[in-house]
Design a protein around this motif. Structure first.
Motif, PDB file in Angstrom:
ATOM      1  N   LEU A  42       0.886  -1.149   0.000  1.00  0.00           N
ATOM      2  CA  LEU A  42       0.000   0.000   0.000  1.00  0.00           C
ATOM      3  C   LEU A  42       0.928   1.203   0.000  1.00  0.00           C
ATOM      4  O   LEU A  42       1.765   1.345   0.902  1.00  0.00           O
ATOM      5  N   TRP A  43       0.814   2.024  -1.027  1.00  0.00           N
ATOM      6  CA  TRP A  43       1.729   3.136  -1.234  1.00  0.00           C
ATOM      7  C   TRP A  43       1.058   4.454  -0.867  1.00  0.00           C
ATOM      8  O   TRP A  43      -0.135   4.640  -1.080  1.00  0.00           O
ATOM      9  N   HIS A  44       1.843   5.385  -0.350  1.00  0.00           N
ATOM     10  CA  HIS A  44       1.357   6.739  -0.075  1.00  0.00           C
ATOM     11  C   HIS A  44       2.391   7.722  -0.622  1.00  0.00           C
ATOM     12  O   HIS A  44       3.512   7.798  -0.112  1.00  0.00           O
ATOM     13  N   ARG A  45       2.006   8.406  -1.694  1.00  0.00           N
ATOM     14  CA  ARG A  45       2.885   9.387  -2.342  1.00  0.00           C
ATOM     15  C   ARG A  45       4.272   8.813  -2.665  1.00  0.00           C
ATOM     16  O   ARG A  45       5.298   9.411  -2.366  1.00  0.00           O
ATOM     17  N   GLY A  46       4.286   7.604  -3.225  1.00  0.00           N
ATOM     18  CA  GLY A  46       5.528   6.990  -3.671  1.00  0.00           C
ATOM     19  C   GLY A  46       6.278   6.186  -2.630  1.00  0.00           C
ATOM     20  O   GLY A  46       7.304   5.579  -2.929  1.00  0.00           O
ATOM     21  N   VAL A  47       5.785   6.168  -1.398  1.00  0.00           N
ATOM     22  CA  VAL A  47       6.461   5.454  -0.308  1.00  0.00           C
ATOM     23  C   VAL A  47       5.560   4.318   0.179  1.00  0.00           C
ATOM     24  O   VAL A  47       4.386   4.555   0.485  1.00  0.00           O
ATOM     25  N   PRO A  48       6.095   3.087   0.278  1.00  0.00           N
ATOM     26  CA  PRO A  48       5.258   1.998   0.789  1.00  0.00           C
ATOM     27  C   PRO A  48       5.012   2.166   2.294  1.00  0.00           C
ATOM     28  O   PRO A  48       5.938   2.404   3.052  1.00  0.00           O
ATOM     29  N   THR A  49       3.738   2.078   2.690  1.00  0.00           N
ATOM     30  CA  THR A  49       3.407   2.191   4.112  1.00  0.00           C
ATOM     31  C   THR A  49       3.280   0.818   4.757  1.00  0.00           C
ATOM     32  O   THR A  49       3.491   0.682   5.953  1.00  0.00           O
ATOM     33  N   GLN A  50       2.911  -0.170   3.995  1.00  0.00           N
ATOM     34  CA  GLN A  50       2.895  -1.555   4.457  1.00  0.00           C
ATOM     35  C   GLN A  50       2.988  -2.439   3.234  1.00  0.00           C
ATOM     36  O   GLN A  50       2.478  -2.096   2.179  1.00  0.00           O
ATOM     37  N   GLY A  51       3.689  -3.545   3.374  1.00  0.00           N
ATOM     38  CA  GLY A  51       3.847  -4.410   2.216  1.00  0.00           C
ATOM     39  C   GLY A  51       4.466  -5.736   2.562  1.00  0.00           C
ATOM     40  O   GLY A  51       4.850  -5.990   3.705  1.00  0.00           O
ATOM     41  N   LYS A  52       4.558  -6.574   1.557  1.00  0.00           N
ATOM     42  CA  LYS A  52       5.097  -7.918   1.738  1.00  0.00           C
ATOM     43  C   LYS A  52       5.861  -8.315   0.481  1.00  0.00           C
ATOM     44  O   LYS A  52       5.387  -8.119  -0.622  1.00  0.00           O
ATOM     45  N   TYR A  53       7.059  -8.886   0.705  1.00  0.00           N
ATOM     46  CA  TYR A  53       7.866  -9.381  -0.404  1.00  0.00           C
ATOM     47  C   TYR A  53       7.608 -10.872  -0.563  1.00  0.00           C
ATOM     48  O   TYR A  53       7.602 -11.628   0.405  1.00  0.00           O
TER      49      TYR A  53
END
Length: 157
Positions: A42-53
């Motif tokens: 989940l991205w906010h203005r180009g920065v991931p706020t939460q994620g999974k690889y």
């Protein structure tokens, strides 16, 4: 500027697919890496706020309590999913059978490394990067080299 849902391919071959806003990754989207891995976030203005690889083989990275190939459990993901091979048949990489390494080179995980040219190429022999001193030393110290680490089964007398 890019807005809505779309895809964007970076010069490295990595591709973003997902929501865009004001020219930035914004909302749900994923990065697909040339090596087959995916980062869903989940991205906010180009920065991931939460994620999974998620690795190319389907293994999901767990930031907390990550025990894959640590000192307690050194099995490869394919061994976790499919079990061990019979005694005497070792598995040196997660990929089985492992890729054949070009003569004089090392398998550094995302491709082959030639210590003479200090260049890393992917498994299709496309340029990835020049290795700096720290990576060069790490590869020579830890990675599988062509002609080494191959177990051959010998016939019983």
């Amino acid at each position: 500027r890019m807005e809505g849902y779309g895809s964007y391919k970076l010069p490295t071959g990595t591709e973003y697919r997902g929501a865009l806003w004001d020219g930035m990754f914004h909302g749900e989207g994923e990065l697909r890496f040339p090596t087959g891995g995916t980062y869903r976030a989940l991205w906010h203005r180009g920065v991931p706020t939460q994620g999974k690889y998620i690795f190319a083989d389907g293994l999901e990275y767990e930031e907390k309590e990550w025990h894959y190939c640590d000192g307690y459990d050194r099995r490869f993901y394919t061994e976790i999913c499919s079990g061990f091979k019979p005694p005497g048949i070792p598995q040196f990489t997660n990929l089985d059978p492992p890729k054949t390494i070009p003569e004089g080179c090392y398998d550094c995980g995302d491709g082959f490394y030639n210590p003479e040219t200090r260049v890393v190429v992917d498994y299709k022999f496309r340029f990835l990067r020049n290795a700096e001193d720290e990576e060069h030393d790490w590869i020579l110290r830890t990675c599988r080299k062509a002609g080494e680490g191959r177990a051959e089964r010998k016939a019983k007398p």
